[in-house]
Design a protein around this motif. Structure first.
Motif, short mmCIF file in Angstrom:
data_model
loop_
_atom_site.label_atom_id
_atom_site.label_comp_id
_atom_site.label_asym_id
_atom_site.label_seq_id
_atom_site.Cartn_x
_atom_site.Cartn_y
_atom_site.Cartn_z
N ILE A 42 0.83 -1.20 0.00
CA ILE A 42 0.00 0.00 0.00
C ILE A 42 0.87 1.25 0.00
CG2 ILE A 42 -1.62 1.37 1.37
CD1 ILE A 42 -2.85 -1.29 2.33
N GLN A 43 1.84 1.29 0.90
CA GLN A 43 2.69 2.48 1.01
C GLN A 43 3.51 2.70 -0.25
OE1 GLN A 43 2.47 4.71 3.64
NE2 GLN A 43 3.57 5.94 2.10
N SER A 44 4.03 1.60 -0.81
CA SER A 44 4.83 1.71 -2.03
C SER A 44 3.99 2.23 -3.19
CB SER A 44 5.44 0.36 -2.39
OG SER A 44 6.16 0.44 -3.61
N LEU A 45 2.76 1.75 -3.31
CA LEU A 45 1.88 2.24 -4.38
C LEU A 45 1.57 3.72 -4.20
CD1 LEU A 45 -0.61 -0.77 -4.67
CD2 LEU A 45 1.11 -0.08 -6.35
N LYS A 46 1.30 4.12 -2.98
CA LYS A 46 1.02 5.53 -2.72
C LYS A 46 2.21 6.41 -3.08
CE LYS A 46 -2.50 4.90 0.87
NZ LYS A 46 -2.84 5.09 2.31
N ASP A 47 3.41 5.87 -2.84
CA ASP A 47 4.63 6.64 -3.10
C ASP A 47 5.05 6.65 -4.56
OD1 ASP A 47 4.81 7.20 -0.41
OD2 ASP A 47 6.28 5.63 0.01
N ASN A 48 4.66 5.60 -5.31
CA ASN A 48 5.24 5.41 -6.63
C ASN A 48 4.28 5.46 -7.81
OD1 ASN A 48 8.20 4.72 -6.04
ND2 ASN A 48 7.11 3.32 -4.65
N LEU A 49 2.97 5.36 -7.57
CA LEU A 49 2.04 5.51 -8.68
C LEU A 49 2.09 6.95 -9.20
CD1 LEU A 49 -1.07 3.51 -7.39
CD2 LEU A 49 0.45 2.85 -9.27
N PRO A 50 1.83 7.15 -10.48
CA PRO A 50 1.83 8.52 -11.02
C PRO A 50 0.90 9.43 -10.23
CG PRO A 50 1.69 6.93 -12.80
CD PRO A 50 1.54 6.15 -11.53
N THR A 51 1.36 10.62 -9.93
CA THR A 51 0.56 11.54 -9.11
C THR A 51 -0.73 11.99 -9.79
OG1 THR A 51 1.89 13.39 -9.95
CG2 THR A 51 2.58 12.40 -7.86
N ASP A 52 -0.74 11.93 -11.13
CA ASP A 52 -1.95 12.36 -11.85
C ASP A 52 -2.89 11.20 -12.18
OD1 ASP A 52 -0.27 11.16 -13.65
OD2 ASP A 52 -0.54 12.65 -15.24
N LEU A 53 -2.61 10.01 -11.61
CA LEU A 53 -3.47 8.85 -11.86
C LEU A 53 -4.78 9.03 -11.11
CD1 LEU A 53 -3.62 6.01 -13.19
CD2 LEU A 53 -2.78 5.10 -11.01
N GLU A 54 -5.88 9.06 -11.83
CA GLU A 54 -7.20 9.25 -11.21
C GLU A 54 -7.73 7.91 -10.73
OE1 GLU A 54 -9.53 11.19 -14.18
OE2 GLU A 54 -8.41 13.07 -14.05
N LYS A 55 -7.32 7.51 -9.53
CA LYS A 55 -7.60 6.16 -9.02
C LYS A 55 -9.10 5.91 -8.86
CE LYS A 55 -4.59 6.68 -5.60
NZ LYS A 55 -3.71 7.77 -6.07
N ASP A 56 -9.85 6.94 -8.51
CA ASP A 56 -11.29 6.76 -8.31
C ASP A 56 -12.05 6.55 -9.62
OD1 ASP A 56 -10.97 6.97 -5.61
OD2 ASP A 56 -11.63 9.06 -5.47
N GLU A 57 -11.40 6.84 -10.74
CA GLU A 57 -12.04 6.66 -12.04
C GLU A 57 -11.78 5.28 -12.64
OE1 GLU A 57 -14.05 8.99 -13.36
OE2 GLU A 57 -13.70 10.10 -11.49
N ILE A 58 -10.93 4.51 -12.00
CA ILE A 58 -10.55 3.19 -12.52
C ILE A 58 -11.57 2.16 -12.05
CG2 ILE A 58 -8.79 1.37 -12.46
CD1 ILE A 58 -6.76 3.72 -12.05
#
Length: 286
Positions: A42-58
């Motif tokens: 979880i922490q790694s994904l929060k730190d490394n996923l693109p900052t502009d990734l609209e996670k709620d739209e996936i």
């Protein structure tokens, strides 16, 4: 929007497919649940996923990962993905199924992974139907980057390296034998550490014969201990995915032919073919 991801023990390749069909690629580290727990992922994904990734739209996440071979291990990764992609339907599959789908599509055949670790299977066009346990990096994983790296490190510890290679190794890493033993036996993710030295083998140009022989014997062990134990294995083409198989494919192809197999597809990463597979699957279900 949907996501397809292929996760090895070292790196995960991601592809976001937008509603318009645009493909956006990005990478994070790998998440093998045998080495990384839910909170770490979880922490790694929060730190490394693109900052502009609209996670709620996936709406859908299809993640195939190393180590995701049992319900318990898949749950470790699923819980992490669900915590990050809260509005998504999450599917967790084994990276071996990803390899088979990417290499063979809907056709039956033999598929292998040669990356940080090793895995092999017979695929019936839908599911993996035969799999010989690789033994993972301590007991097996013959032919993998970790296996090649371990062979190199053993030669270093025992003084078996040609002097020119030993000098190059020292100049590159500045590691004493005590340093190697301490890292391998006291620090986490020893598999990644060992696998990192396969790059040195690939890059080494001071003693080509030594490097080639190290890789060849690793692939010979891979065939002898894994591939040749599948019934009627020679009736299938040899198909392989992963950076080690791809980078050392000339040697790999030689050993495959010597073991009576016709060479099929050898590719670095499954992500493009996996995306194609899922888009075709979605189209067929529409």
């Amino acid at each position: 929007m949907i996501i397809i991801a292929d996760g090895g023990s070292t790196k995960t390749n991601w592809c976001l497919v937008t509603e318009e069909g645009k493909k956006v690629y990005f990478n994070t580290e790998g998440y093998n649940p045998y080495f990384s727990g839910t909170e770490y992922i979880i922490q790694s994904l929060k730190d490394n996923l693109p900052t502009d990734l609209e996670k709620d739209e996936i709406t859908e996440v299809n993640y195939y990962g190393a180590g995701c071979s049992t319900p318990e291990m898949r749950k470790v990764v699923e819980n992490a993905m669900q915590a990050v992609f809260t509005k998504s339907k999450v599917y967790i599959g084994h990276d071996l199924l990803a390899a088979a789908r990417a290499l063979l599509g809907n056709n039956e055949g033999f598929a292998a992974i040669l990356g940080t670790g090793t895995n092999t299977c017979i695929y019936d066009g839908k599911e993996v139907v035969q799999n010989i346990d690789s033994g993972a990096y301590i007991l097996g994983d013959e032919g993998s980057g970790c296996y090649i790296g371990k062979k190199l490190l053993v030669d270093y510890l025992r003084g078996y390296m040609p002097e020119a290679v030993r000098k190059n190794f020292w100049e590159t890493y500045k590691l004493t034998p005590d340093d190697v033993n301490e890292i391998v036996y006291t620090q986490p993710r020893a598999n990644r550490f060992c696998a990192s030295f396969s790059k040195f083998v690939y890059d080494n140009n001071v003693h080509i014969e030594y490097s080639r022989n190290l890789v060849r014997t690793s692939f010979e062990d891979f065939f002898r201990n894994l591939v040749t134990h599948y019934p009627d294995y020679q009736k299938y083409t040899f198909n392989c995915i992963g950076s080690v198989g791809y980078n050392f494919r000339n040697v790999l192809e030689e050993v495959a032919v010597e073991n009576g197999m016709v060479v099929g597809n050898i590719i670095r990463s499954p992500i493009d073919n996996l995306v194609k597979f899922h888009l075709e699957l979605a189209h067929s279900q529409a």
